[in-house]
Each structure stands twice: as C-alpha cells, then as structure tokens.
Design a protein around this motif. Structure first.
Motif, mmCIF file in Angstrom:
data_model
loop_
_atom_site.group_PDB
_atom_site.id
_atom_site.type_symbol
_atom_site.label_atom_id
_atom_site.label_comp_id
_atom_site.label_asym_id
_atom_site.label_seq_id
_atom_site.Cartn_x
_atom_site.Cartn_y
_atom_site.Cartn_z
ATOM 1 N N ARG A 12 24.927 25.362 32.054
ATOM 2 C CA ARG A 12 25.263 25.891 30.719
ATOM 3 C C ARG A 12 25.585 27.363 30.925
ATOM 4 N NH1 ARG A 12 21.993 25.529 26.072
ATOM 5 N NH2 ARG A 12 23.968 25.636 25.006
ATOM 6 N N VAL A 13 26.880 27.629 31.030
ATOM 7 C CA VAL A 13 27.350 28.945 31.433
ATOM 8 C C VAL A 13 27.729 29.796 30.232
ATOM 9 C CG1 VAL A 13 29.151 30.170 32.736
ATOM 10 C CG2 VAL A 13 28.210 28.024 33.605
ATOM 11 N N VAL A 14 27.293 31.042 30.274
ATOM 12 C CA VAL A 14 27.773 32.058 29.357
ATOM 13 C C VAL A 14 28.851 32.815 30.120
ATOM 14 C CG1 VAL A 14 27.223 34.128 28.032
ATOM 15 C CG2 VAL A 14 25.530 32.287 28.230
ATOM 16 N N PHE A 15 30.087 32.739 29.616
ATOM 17 C CA PHE A 15 31.177 33.470 30.239
ATOM 18 C C PHE A 15 31.442 34.714 29.410
ATOM 19 C CE2 PHE A 15 35.854 34.192 30.831
ATOM 20 C CZ PHE A 15 35.743 34.702 32.114
ATOM 21 N N VAL A 16 31.398 35.872 30.069
ATOM 22 C CA VAL A 16 31.614 37.161 29.419
ATOM 23 C C VAL A 16 32.939 37.711 29.932
ATOM 24 C CG1 VAL A 16 30.703 39.492 29.068
ATOM 25 C CG2 VAL A 16 29.116 37.555 29.390
ATOM 26 N N THR A 17 33.840 38.084 29.014
ATOM 27 C CA THR A 17 35.119 38.641 29.435
ATOM 28 C C THR A 17 35.426 39.933 28.696
ATOM 29 O OG1 THR A 17 37.507 38.258 29.674
ATOM 30 C CG2 THR A 17 36.417 37.126 27.841
ATOM 31 N N VAL A 18 35.888 40.927 29.449
ATOM 32 C CA VAL A 18 36.291 42.204 28.860
ATOM 33 C C VAL A 18 37.801 42.375 28.906
ATOM 34 C CG1 VAL A 18 34.097 43.271 29.514
ATOM 35 C CG2 VAL A 18 36.097 43.582 30.981
ATOM 36 N N GLY A 19 38.536 41.374 29.416
ATOM 37 C CA GLY A 19 39.982 41.506 29.540
ATOM 38 C C GLY A 19 40.340 42.434 30.677
ATOM 39 N N THR A 20 41.447 43.145 30.526
ATOM 40 C CA THR A 20 41.915 44.020 31.607
ATOM 41 C C THR A 20 41.409 45.445 31.476
ATOM 42 O OG1 THR A 20 43.934 44.505 30.368
ATOM 43 C CG2 THR A 20 44.030 42.665 31.944
ATOM 44 N N ALA A 21 40.797 45.753 30.358
ATOM 45 C CA ALA A 21 40.350 47.126 30.114
ATOM 46 C C ALA A 21 38.987 47.397 30.754
ATOM 47 C CB ALA A 21 40.266 47.370 28.608
ATOM 48 N N CYS A 22 38.498 48.578 30.511
ATOM 49 C CA CYS A 22 37.139 48.958 30.882
ATOM 50 C C CYS A 22 36.287 48.849 29.624
ATOM 51 C CB CYS A 22 37.126 50.391 31.416
ATOM 52 S SG CYS A 22 35.474 51.041 31.684
ATOM 53 N N PHE A 23 35.261 48.023 29.673
ATOM 54 C CA PHE A 23 34.348 47.889 28.536
ATOM 55 C C PHE A 23 32.934 47.807 29.110
ATOM 56 C CE2 PHE A 23 33.709 45.367 24.288
ATOM 57 C CZ PHE A 23 32.871 46.367 23.824
ATOM 58 N N ASP A 24 32.534 48.896 29.782
ATOM 59 C CA ASP A 24 31.216 48.955 30.413
ATOM 60 C C ASP A 24 30.083 48.750 29.419
ATOM 61 O OD1 ASP A 24 32.098 49.263 33.015
ATOM 62 O OD2 ASP A 24 31.852 51.438 33.056
ATOM 63 N N ALA A 25 30.274 49.172 28.166
ATOM 64 C CA ALA A 25 29.206 49.023 27.172
ATOM 65 C C ALA A 25 28.863 47.551 26.965
ATOM 66 C CB ALA A 25 29.611 49.670 25.844
ATOM 67 N N LEU A 26 29.857 46.673 26.995
ATOM 68 C CA LEU A 26 29.597 45.236 26.856
ATOM 69 C C LEU A 26 28.882 44.703 28.092
ATOM 70 C CD1 LEU A 26 29.722 42.413 25.686
ATOM 71 C CD2 LEU A 26 32.142 42.316 26.323
#
Length: 178
Positions: A12-26
């Motif tokens: 049961r996977v949680v996939f986290v994606t920030v796209g191509t940008a920088c989103f270190d806070a996420l």
C-alpha cells in the motif's frame, strides 16, 4: 538518488510527487516522524517520493528484512506507473498531476506550494477540494489532513466535465461567471 526503485506490487504505497520544481517544504513535511507514523498507522506500507529539483534529501527507512519503506528519486520519464500502483497520492498542485491522479480514481491530497507567486494552482486545488474530489493541504497542515482524512468521502472526478475548470479559469482571468 536516481537509483532504480523496486516493484510496488503487494504494497500500500503512498506516492508523493512534486513535479519538476523544487518543493522541499512538501518533502520535509512527508519526512517528519509524525506524518510517516500516521501513514503507517493508516495501513500504508511504503512511501515513495519523487523530489524533483529539491535539495532536501528525505531519510530512507528500511525494515528488519532490509526492504525499503521510504524511498525517493528525483525524476522519471513518466510517473504514470507510480500513480497507477499507488494507494494514496500526495501531490503538488500542478494541474497535470492532479488530473492524471483523479482520472485514475486514486485518493489524492494536494499540497499547495505557498512560495509560488501568483499561485493559481491553489485556486484549482481548493475548487476541486470544495467539490470533494480531493483533499487540500499546506505543508504545515499535511499531518492534520492525514489524521482527519476519510478517503471514502471523496467523490469520483468525471473527466468529461470541463465546466468547473473552465469557470475557474474564467474567474482567474477576470471574466464574469455566467
């Protein structure tokens, strides 16, 4: 970074994606002990983070048998396979990631990047959250969103219904609602 990530089947996977940008806070928010523990407490077995151009490196986790329960990578030519195999998606507010996930019928938490100027993405995410298609959070509210989430209350998105998105775009551009 850049290592090959193993199969996600039977997990049961949680996939986290920030796209191509920088989103270190996420990425930082997901990497906190509170968020990880709450996800595991809710029955998710693995966390896979696509971290884009970010500089924050999450802490890899392994269990006693050496298998990874938190992994990360920077980019992939396509995230479609990861989205298909995910049990929950936590995403930045990019429209491509949002609609690709909704088309697959996956539970989705959209985390708005408040560091972006003129953030029309937050308007899209909030509108879709108001319509109960997804949950919307900020990095600092992600934990509370996960604690309170009820994925069974989400309403499936019907891809053919462009009217809500068109109205949102028109409103953003300053055109009156009809």
């Amino acid at each position: 970074m850049g290592e090959k990530v193993g199969t996600l089947k039977d997990k049961r996977v949680v996939f986290v994606t920030v796209g191509t940008a920088c989103f270190d806070a996420l990425v930082r928010a997901v990497d906190t002990p509170q968020v990880k523990n709450e996800l595991f407490r809710n029955g998710y077995t693995n966390i896979l983070i696509q971290m884009g151009r970010g500089s924050y490196i999450p802490n890899k986790l392994t269990v006693g048998n050496g298998s990874a329960v938190l992994e990360y990578f920077t980019f992939s030519s396509s995230i479609a396979g990861y989205l298909k195999e995910a049990s929950l998606v936590i995403s930045h507010a990019g429209s491509g990631s949002i609609f690709e996930t909704l088309r697959l019928g996956k539970p989705l938490i959209v985390v708005v990047n408040e560091d972006l100027m003129d953030n029309h993405q937050s308007e899209l995410a909030e509108e879709l959250a108001d319509r109960k298609h997804l949950l919307c959070a900020r990095p600092q509210t992600l934990y509370e969103t996960i604690v309170d989430m009820d994925t069974t209350s989400l309403v499936p998105y019907k891809p053919g219904d462009a009217e809500p998105v068109a109205k949102l775009i028109n409103r953003y551009l300053g055109f009156p609602d009809d």
